[in-house]
Scaffold this motif. Structure first.
Motif, short mmCIF file in Angstrom:
data_model
loop_
_atom_site.label_atom_id
_atom_site.label_comp_id
_atom_site.label_asym_id
_atom_site.label_seq_id
_atom_site.Cartn_x
_atom_site.Cartn_y
_atom_site.Cartn_z
N GLU A 106 66.32 70.68 54.95
CA GLU A 106 65.61 69.52 54.48
C GLU A 106 64.84 68.60 55.17
OE1 GLU A 106 64.19 67.65 50.95
OE2 GLU A 106 65.17 69.75 51.44
N GLY A 107 65.47 68.60 56.50
CA GLY A 107 64.82 67.73 57.52
C GLY A 107 63.84 68.15 58.00
N TYR A 108 63.86 69.45 58.09
CA TYR A 108 62.80 70.32 58.65
C TYR A 108 61.53 70.41 57.84
CZ TYR A 108 59.82 74.47 59.11
OH TYR A 108 58.86 75.40 59.25
N LYS A 109 61.68 70.40 56.38
CA LYS A 109 60.89 70.46 55.57
C LYS A 109 60.06 69.22 55.34
CE LYS A 109 62.68 74.28 52.56
NZ LYS A 109 63.26 74.64 51.15
N LYS A 110 60.89 68.15 55.25
CA LYS A 110 60.40 66.77 55.08
C LYS A 110 59.30 66.53 56.38
CE LYS A 110 63.55 64.65 52.11
NZ LYS A 110 64.57 63.52 51.80
N SER A 111 59.95 66.97 57.57
CA SER A 111 59.18 66.80 58.78
C SER A 111 57.75 67.29 58.89
CB SER A 111 60.00 67.05 60.07
OG SER A 111 59.41 66.84 61.28
N CYS A 112 57.71 68.57 58.26
CA CYS A 112 56.57 69.37 58.21
C CYS A 112 55.51 68.71 57.26
CB CYS A 112 56.71 70.77 57.68
SG CYS A 112 57.67 71.75 59.02
N LEU A 113 56.02 68.15 56.06
CA LEU A 113 55.19 67.59 55.05
C LEU A 113 54.81 66.37 55.43
CD1 LEU A 113 57.20 68.62 51.86
CD2 LEU A 113 54.97 69.49 52.42
N LYS A 114 55.51 65.47 56.02
CA LYS A 114 55.21 64.04 56.54
C LYS A 114 54.32 64.08 57.51
CE LYS A 114 57.28 59.54 57.30
NZ LYS A 114 58.60 58.68 57.64
N GLY A 115 54.66 64.79 58.62
CA GLY A 115 53.84 64.61 59.93
C GLY A 115 53.12 65.65 60.02
N GLY A 116 53.07 66.80 59.38
CA GLY A 116 52.27 67.99 59.60
C GLY A 116 52.59 68.72 60.79
N VAL A 117 52.08 69.92 60.88
CA VAL A 117 52.31 70.86 62.06
C VAL A 117 50.96 71.22 62.49
CG1 VAL A 117 53.46 72.93 62.71
CG2 VAL A 117 54.34 71.70 60.69
N TYR A 118 51.01 71.21 63.97
CA TYR A 118 49.83 71.80 64.84
C TYR A 118 49.85 73.27 64.96
CZ TYR A 118 46.61 72.70 68.65
OH TYR A 118 45.59 73.33 69.23
N PHE A 119 48.81 73.96 64.70
CA PHE A 119 48.79 75.22 65.01
C PHE A 119 47.24 75.61 65.77
CE2 PHE A 119 51.54 75.52 60.98
CZ PHE A 119 52.28 76.65 61.53
#
Length: 238
Positions: A39-52
């Motif tokens: 859940e922490g991983y998912k929230k981090s991705c949604l809140k802060g985005g992920v760079y590709f």
């Protein structure tokens, strides 16, 4: 931040949930810690985005989904190999230190141990650390001093707990040492950095360094030290 950082955030969230339960005199089941990490991983991705990087975008969704499994696997190894070694009295504690610099030094310790002579930190990595890496980490020089300012005791047992994203996740513990000379050198580096900032001198990375590229640097396309011809994004697929 890239997906690796988001996975690390998730694992730390799982560890935090376990540590807070221990502080309250309880013990969370492995499944609860793993769920908290995911859940922490998912929230981090949604809140802060992920760079590709541009070439990674076609596989972004697949990588994000794989990140869930990777986070869960690392959290499971944490529960089995690292969690039993930790006896926390505080978790994710923000610490400040006045070291005689124009600014305060700050750090967030993963946990304060019941043994004030111990400091530990959790890391996630693609593979086991090479020899000498723990001895070159700045964190192990700074954080014990932060703890000393809080508790009055300077930890001398310094450990990194590294969880590897290998086919079969593993946990490794690396011990390291620090001396007064290490601390004085870190302060000298901090003073130098502050002088550079005050003078407006922001040196670019070595162009040949592995981090200086669109895959690893999230600022590549806005960096004034990169020629325009290298900043052309690939055309979107139809």
């Amino acid at each position: 931040p890239g997906i690796a950082a988001r996975i690390g955030t998730g694992v730390h969230k799982g560890a935090e949930v376990s540590n807070l339960a221990k502080i309250a005199g309880q013990a969370e089941p492995e499944s609860v810690v793993i769920d908290a990490a995911v859940e922490g991983y998912k929230k981090s991705c949604l809140k802060g985005g992920v760079y590709f990087a541009p070439e990674e975008k076609p596989s972004a969704r697949k990588q994000l989904a794989k990140g869930v499994d990777t986070t869960a696997g690392l959290a499971k190894v944490y529960c089995q190999k690292v969690d039993p070694l930790i006896k926390p009295v505080a978790s994710e504690k923000v610490l400040l230190l006045d070291a005689g610099l124009p600014i305060l030094l700050k750090g967030v310790v993963d946990w304060l141990d019941a043994d004030p002579n111990k400091w530990g930190d959790i890391k996630t990595a693609a593979k086991a650390w090479p020899a000498g890496k723990a001895d070159s980490e700045i964190q192990a020089t700074l954080y014990p001093r932060l703890i000393q300012a809080k508790t009055g005791v300077l930890p001398t047992i310094l450990e990194y707990h590294v969880l590897t994203k290998t086919k079969e996740p593993q946990a490794y513990t690396y011990k390291t040492e620090r001396t007064e000379e290490d601390w004085q050198i870190l302060l000298k580096q901090a003073r130098t950095m502050l002088k550079q900032i005050e003078a407006g001198l922001f040196a670019p990375a070595d162009p040949g360094h592995w981090v200086c590229g669109p895959k690893w640097c999230g600022y590549f396309f806005t960096c004034p030290h990169i020629p325009a011809r290298r900043k052309v994004l690939p055309k979107r697929s139809q």
